[in-house]
Design an enzyme around this catalytic site. Structure first.
Site, PDB file in Angstrom:
ATOM      1  N   LYS A  22       0.823  -1.209   0.000  1.00 27.51           N
ATOM      2  CA  LYS A  22       0.000   0.000   0.000  1.00 27.51           C
ATOM      3  C   LYS A  22       0.856   1.259   0.000  1.00 27.51           C
ATOM      4  O   LYS A  22       0.638   2.174  -0.799  1.00 27.51           O
ATOM      5  CB  LYS A  22      -0.918   0.003   1.219  1.00 27.51           C
ATOM      6  CG  LYS A  22      -1.609   1.335   1.499  1.00 27.51           C
ATOM      7  CD  LYS A  22      -2.387   1.273   2.796  1.00 27.51           C
ATOM      8  CE  LYS A  22      -3.036   2.615   3.120  1.00 27.51           C
ATOM      9  NZ  LYS A  22      -2.075   3.616   3.615  1.00 27.51           N
ATOM     10  N   ASN A  23       1.815   1.342   0.904  1.00 29.97           N
ATOM     11  CA  ASN A  23       2.587   2.576   1.039  1.00 29.97           C
ATOM     12  C   ASN A  23       3.471   2.838  -0.179  1.00 29.97           C
ATOM     13  O   ASN A  23       3.750   3.992  -0.510  1.00 29.97           O
ATOM     14  CB  ASN A  23       3.428   2.539   2.315  1.00 29.97           C
ATOM     15  CG  ASN A  23       2.564   2.622   3.568  1.00 29.97           C
ATOM     16  OD1 ASN A  23       1.430   3.102   3.516  1.00 29.97           O
ATOM     17  ND2 ASN A  23       3.081   2.149   4.683  1.00 29.97           N
ATOM     18  N   ARG A  97      -4.844  10.577   2.450  1.00 32.62           N
ATOM     19  CA  ARG A  97      -3.555  11.125   2.864  1.00 32.62           C
ATOM     20  C   ARG A  97      -2.542  11.112   1.710  1.00 32.62           C
ATOM     21  O   ARG A  97      -1.751  12.036   1.549  1.00 32.62           O
ATOM     22  CB  ARG A  97      -3.022  10.293   4.045  1.00 32.62           C
ATOM     23  CG  ARG A  97      -1.656  10.717   4.567  1.00 32.62           C
ATOM     24  CD  ARG A  97      -1.735  11.937   5.429  1.00 32.62           C
ATOM     25  NE  ARG A  97      -0.425  12.336   5.942  1.00 32.62           N
ATOM     26  CZ  ARG A  97      -0.220  13.393   6.698  1.00 32.62           C
ATOM     27  NH1 ARG A  97      -1.232  14.154   7.047  1.00 32.62           N
ATOM     28  NH2 ARG A  97       0.987  13.707   7.117  1.00 32.62           N
ATOM     29  N   ASP A 121      -5.487   8.322   8.456  1.00 28.44           N
ATOM     30  CA  ASP A 121      -5.723   7.825   9.811  1.00 28.44           C
ATOM     31  C   ASP A 121      -5.635   8.940  10.837  1.00 28.44           C
ATOM     32  O   ASP A 121      -4.796   9.840  10.735  1.00 28.44           O
ATOM     33  CB  ASP A 121      -4.689   6.755  10.171  1.00 28.44           C
ATOM     34  CG  ASP A 121      -4.961   5.438   9.464  1.00 28.44           C
ATOM     35  OD1 ASP A 121      -6.135   5.155   9.199  1.00 28.44           O
ATOM     36  OD2 ASP A 121      -4.001   4.706   9.201  1.00 28.44           O
ATOM     37  N   ASP A 320       3.927   1.034  11.780  1.00 33.13           N
ATOM     38  CA  ASP A 320       2.682   0.408  11.348  1.00 33.13           C
ATOM     39  C   ASP A 320       2.470  -0.989  11.933  1.00 33.13           C
ATOM     40  O   ASP A 320       1.362  -1.523  11.865  1.00 33.13           O
ATOM     41  CB  ASP A 320       2.640   0.322   9.817  1.00 33.13           C
ATOM     42  CG  ASP A 320       2.325   1.665   9.172  1.00 33.13           C
ATOM     43  OD1 ASP A 320       1.956   2.595   9.907  1.00 33.13           O
ATOM     44  OD2 ASP A 320       2.454   1.784   7.946  1.00 33.13           O
ATOM     45  N   MET A 342       6.388   7.748  17.428  1.00 32.48           N
ATOM     46  CA  MET A 342       6.147   8.640  16.291  1.00 32.48           C
ATOM     47  C   MET A 342       4.736   9.224  16.237  1.00 32.48           C
ATOM     48  O   MET A 342       4.532  10.273  15.639  1.00 32.48           O
ATOM     49  CB  MET A 342       6.473   7.901  14.992  1.00 32.48           C
ATOM     50  CG  MET A 342       7.948   7.485  14.915  1.00 32.48           C
ATOM     51  SD  MET A 342       8.373   6.475  13.488  1.00 32.48           S
ATOM     52  CE  MET A 342       8.242   7.660  12.164  1.00 32.48           C
TER      53      MET A 342
END
Length: 435
Positions: A22-23, A97, A121, A320, A342
């Protein structure tokens, strides 16, 4: 609002193939805006966030063809900049995002771009300053309208190379600045650049398109701008977050699972971090085999002190997967401190696990101490709501291990990052019903 009804306590068995990352997809898809020539991308995950970005690109005028279920061809020959001024664009960008990464390519190629504050998110503050400071150093001028709409243009018509030290090693920030720099005049040096495998993938794709980038895989990228870029073919990595989620799922449910085609060298310390929780896993070629384990023992430091698992920029442990580590620790032997450095809101799902019977002390917004139950007491099924993608899957793993039936609301959050997760896990023997 969709929900999952999950009957827990079932052991799973079989093989599962991780989806495309996904990223990585969110970066790679934005990069197609840099060239008027065709770009073919394969192993594209069929998830909400990626599908929304593809829809946005199509509405911007990018020609999109689907060659196979996971393969698309894009051609940004005639981009409609006027679409940026429409209410439809504003609504699309606010939901996603990843839309922030259209800024660099549009500035580099057309000299202007704009965006409302993007969605994503709700996991705490996620400022975009790194993106804008970097783009300004390349010659863009930023105008902020209110607190949530950004307009950028290049007064001199062309971006120019610059040397910069990023205030944080932001993955999306590095990607945005990198995509702008490849078409800028002169040389750009990006210090404190993110170096995640997904960013390395973006760099390699851009090089195949004709970009000149040195330092790939390091935290210093040097980019010599070129006049234009061509087309290419690109295949995305398997999703490391999904791979980690499946490792945790296997351990938590005492299941025997093989994860296929993991691109293990790209996983960094993820496998070893799960091993620190006592989880057995075996590399079989490029597959990861997790045997059924009745118990797993959390390790300690050499002096016997309690283990801490914390997130960090790559090559540290990805934030994540901290939600997965936390939920898996609830049925381990021993105690672990989870330190989410983070994001300050990412641990705010542990109250649901406590309601299920987990022993967790939320020390503050960033730290939680988990005392493992070692299966002496199983979690109980409850009704809960998925607050974000990763916490949602952590709660799904908890529900699959629990006694009784759980109901997880707002599973659209899970769908944003995990492709047909209910169907794929049901094929392994899970009992998940979408209602």
């Amino acid at each position: 609002m969709a929900a999952f009804e999950v009957r827990g306590g079932r052991k799973l068995h079989g093989e599962i193939i991780p989806q495309g990352a996904k990223n990585e997809a969110l970066q790679i898809l934005c990069a197609v805006l840099l060239s008027p020539e065709p770009v073919t991308i394969s192993n594209v995950p069929n998830i909400r966030d990626v599908n929304k970005l593809i829809e946005l690109l199509r509405d911007l005028g990018v020609k999109v063809g689907q060659l196979a279920p996971d393969t698309y061809i894009f051609q940004a020959e005639d981009v409609r900049l006027d679409y940026l001024d429409t209410p439809e664009f504003v609504a699309q960008a606010r939901e996603l995002r990843g839309s922030v990464m259209i800024l660099g390519p549009l500035l580099a190629r057309y000299g202007r771009a704009q965006l409302p504050k993007p969605g994503g998110d709700k996991i705490g503050r996620r400022p975009l300053d790194t993106h804008f400071i970097g783009l300004e150093k390349l010659g863009a001028q930023l105008t902020l309208e209110g607190t949530d709409f950004y307009r950028l243009h290049v007064p001199k018509g062309k971006l120019h190379g610059a040397s910069m030290l990023l205030d944080e090693a932001s993955v999306t920030g590095t990607a945005n600045i990198l995509m702008a720099a490849v078409l800028a005049e002169g040389t750009t040096s990006i210090y404190n650049a993110a170096c995640e495998p997904y960013l390395q993938q973006l760099c390699r794709m851009l090089v195949r398109m004709g970009a000149k980038i040195q330092g790939i895989g390091s935290n210093l990228l040097t980019i010599e701008g070129v006049a234009n870029l061509g087309g290419t073919d690109h295949r995305m990595l398997p999703d490391m977050i999904e791979i980690g989620s499946f490792i945790g799922l296997a351990a938590m449910t005492g299941s025997e699972i093989t994860i296929k085609g993991c691109q293990i060298p790209e996983l960094g310390i993820i496998p070893d971090t799960f091993r620190k929780l006592g989880i057995e896993l075996e590399f079989r070629g490029d597959d990861i085999y997790i045997p059924a384990q009745e118990h797993y023992q959390i390790g300690t430091y050499l002096d016997g002190s309690i283990l801490t698992v914390s997130d960090h920029t790559w090559p540290g442990f990805t934030p994540d997967l901290l939600s997965i580590i936390l939920v898996v620790a609830t049925q381990a032997r021993g105690t672990v401190l989870i330190h989410q450095k983070m994001f300050e809101s990412r641990l705010f799902f542990v109250d649901k696990l406590i309601d299920m019977g987990a022993q967790i002390i939320l020390c503050d917004p960033h730290r939680a101490t988990v005392i493992g139950l070692d299966r002496h007491k199983m979690l109980n099924g409850i009704t809960m709501t998925s607050p974000d993608i990763r916490a949602g899957v952590a709660l799904l793993i908890a529900a699959l291990s629990a006694e009784g039936t759980s109901k997880i609301l707002n599973v659209e959050q899970i769908d944003r990052g995990y492709q047909n997760i209910d169907e794929r896990l049901n094929a392994l023997g899970a009992d998940i019903r979408r209602v």
